[in-house]
Design a protein around this motif. Sequence first.
Motif, PDB file in Angstrom:
ATOM      1  N   LEU A   1       0.842  -1.187   0.000  1.00  0.00           N
ATOM      2  CA  LEU A   1       0.000   0.000   0.000  1.00  0.00           C
ATOM      3  C   LEU A   1       0.886   1.249   0.000  1.00  0.00           C
ATOM      4  O   LEU A   1       1.984   1.239   0.560  1.00  0.00           O
ATOM      5  CB  LEU A   1      -0.897   0.036   1.239  1.00  0.00           C
TER       6      LEU A   1
ATOM      7  N   GLY B   1      -2.970  -0.180  -3.628  1.00  0.00           N
ATOM      8  CA  GLY B   1      -3.921   0.861  -3.261  1.00  0.00           C
ATOM      9  C   GLY B   1      -3.202   2.020  -2.613  1.00  0.00           C
ATOM     10  O   GLY B   1      -2.037   1.912  -2.212  1.00  0.00           O
TER      11      GLY B   1
ATOM     12  N   LEU C   1      -3.423   5.423   0.118  1.00  0.00           N
ATOM     13  CA  LEU C   1      -3.999   6.258   1.171  1.00  0.00           C
ATOM     14  C   LEU C   1      -3.384   7.650   1.062  1.00  0.00           C
ATOM     15  O   LEU C   1      -2.159   7.778   0.975  1.00  0.00           O
ATOM     16  CB  LEU C   1      -3.684   5.691   2.557  1.00  0.00           C
TER      17      LEU C   1
ATOM     18  N   PRO D   1      -7.609   2.054  -6.507  1.00  0.00           N
ATOM     19  CA  PRO D   1      -8.152   1.942  -5.148  1.00  0.00           C
ATOM     20  C   PRO D   1      -7.522   3.005  -4.250  1.00  0.00           C
ATOM     21  O   PRO D   1      -6.301   3.047  -4.077  1.00  0.00           O
ATOM     22  CB  PRO D   1      -7.756   0.533  -4.719  1.00  0.00           C
ATOM     23  N   MET D   2      -8.345   3.888  -3.695  1.00  0.00           N
ATOM     24  CA  MET D   2      -7.832   5.036  -2.952  1.00  0.00           C
ATOM     25  C   MET D   2      -8.787   5.388  -1.823  1.00  0.00           C
ATOM     26  O   MET D   2     -10.002   5.292  -1.966  1.00  0.00           O
ATOM     27  CB  MET D   2      -7.657   6.236  -3.892  1.00  0.00           C
ATOM     28  N   VAL D   3      -8.204   5.812  -0.710  1.00  0.00           N
ATOM     29  CA  VAL D   3      -8.976   6.291   0.431  1.00  0.00           C
ATOM     30  C   VAL D   3      -8.324   7.578   0.922  1.00  0.00           C
ATOM     31  O   VAL D   3      -7.101   7.643   1.067  1.00  0.00           O
ATOM     32  CB  VAL D   3      -9.021   5.248   1.575  1.00  0.00           C
TER      33      VAL D   3
ATOM     34  N   ALA E   1      -8.788   3.368   7.971  1.00  0.00           N
ATOM     35  CA  ALA E   1      -8.431   3.724   6.596  1.00  0.00           C
ATOM     36  C   ALA E   1      -7.852   2.514   5.858  1.00  0.00           C
ATOM     37  O   ALA E   1      -8.173   2.264   4.689  1.00  0.00           O
ATOM     38  CB  ALA E   1      -7.433   4.881   6.595  1.00  0.00           C
TER      39      ALA E   1
ATOM     40  N   LEU F   1      -9.399   0.561   2.577  1.00  0.00           N
ATOM     41  CA  LEU F   1      -8.638   0.424   1.339  1.00  0.00           C
ATOM     42  C   LEU F   1      -8.506  -1.044   0.925  1.00  0.00           C
ATOM     43  O   LEU F   1      -8.670  -1.381  -0.257  1.00  0.00           O
ATOM     44  CB  LEU F   1      -7.254   1.045   1.508  1.00  0.00           C
TER      45      LEU F   1
END
Length: 329
Positions: free
Chosen positions: A62, A118, A120, A140-142, A299, A303
């Motif tokens: 990540l 992904g 963050l 994929p993102m938060v 978070a 994700l």
Amino acid sequence: MAGIKDVARQAGVSVATVSRVLNDHPSVRADTRDRVLTAVAALRYRPNAVARSLRTDQTRTLGLVISDVLNPFFTELARSVEDQARALGYSVIIGNADERPDLQDHHVRTLLDRRIDGLLVSPTDGGSPLMLDAARSGTPMVFVDRWIKDVDVPVVRTDGRAAVRELVAHLHALEHRRLAIIAGPAATTTGRERVDAFRSALREFGLPLPAAYIGRGDFQADSGRRATAAFLDLDEPPAVIFAADNLMALGAMDEIRARKLRVPDDVALAAFDDIPWFMHTDPPVTAIAQPTGDLGAAAVRALVGLIDGRAAESVTLAARLVVRRSCGE
């Protein structure tokens, strides 16, 4: 250097069995797993992560882009992200944007080139072009702590409005009437939200917020010191300075002490974002604390859910007021 075939030969199993053990497949018998792991240790075998990622289209990695690694809030956030990611079988690569959109783009580009699974992000200054493109292209993102309006990305954040209102009520009960704020950058959601919450709470208690009592900072200590100097130079300086983050509070404390003034006898001080050493200063600082560990863990879970193809909803946690002695308690 030993390869997977060497491990299989020493353990007396097939290459496929070694692969299943290394990927924690539940179908492998305990005694077989032990033999394979013993062979791995004896041969000092290290799986080729790059080759495995090409086969599975996953790197089990990540990316985390934070706004300022020197800010204790983000340091603690990064720690909680790493802890939760490791528990779920992921590694984390961290990039420090230093509150600069260009550096944020640099880190996003580097992380995407490394084929992370992904991302963050705690967006700085309203975001940056490459990060926005990545979000809109389906990476994929938060967003964590901060977010960007009208970008369809799950947000894991803290709502500090109730805690700010509790702080103002606390100050009002202590008979403070002249309250000032060192606000964060208006381009960030946290910068806007905290000053709006402060203004709203003052209005509820019938207290004014003159323009001269709104200092503009950038979440850095120097800006907190400059804003405090401007407050203290006024003909009628505020009785309380509320810094909208911990570093600006430390800058405010530096300026107060440089003028041979005392907290809280000459001016009271409160902060958003509690940090461990606030309890050890003289006097200990009254602050609003975020549940930083829970924030980072939530978070990561959101994700990883996106990476696994599940829908991820935004998460909002509550901040809390920690009363100490810097406001005349």
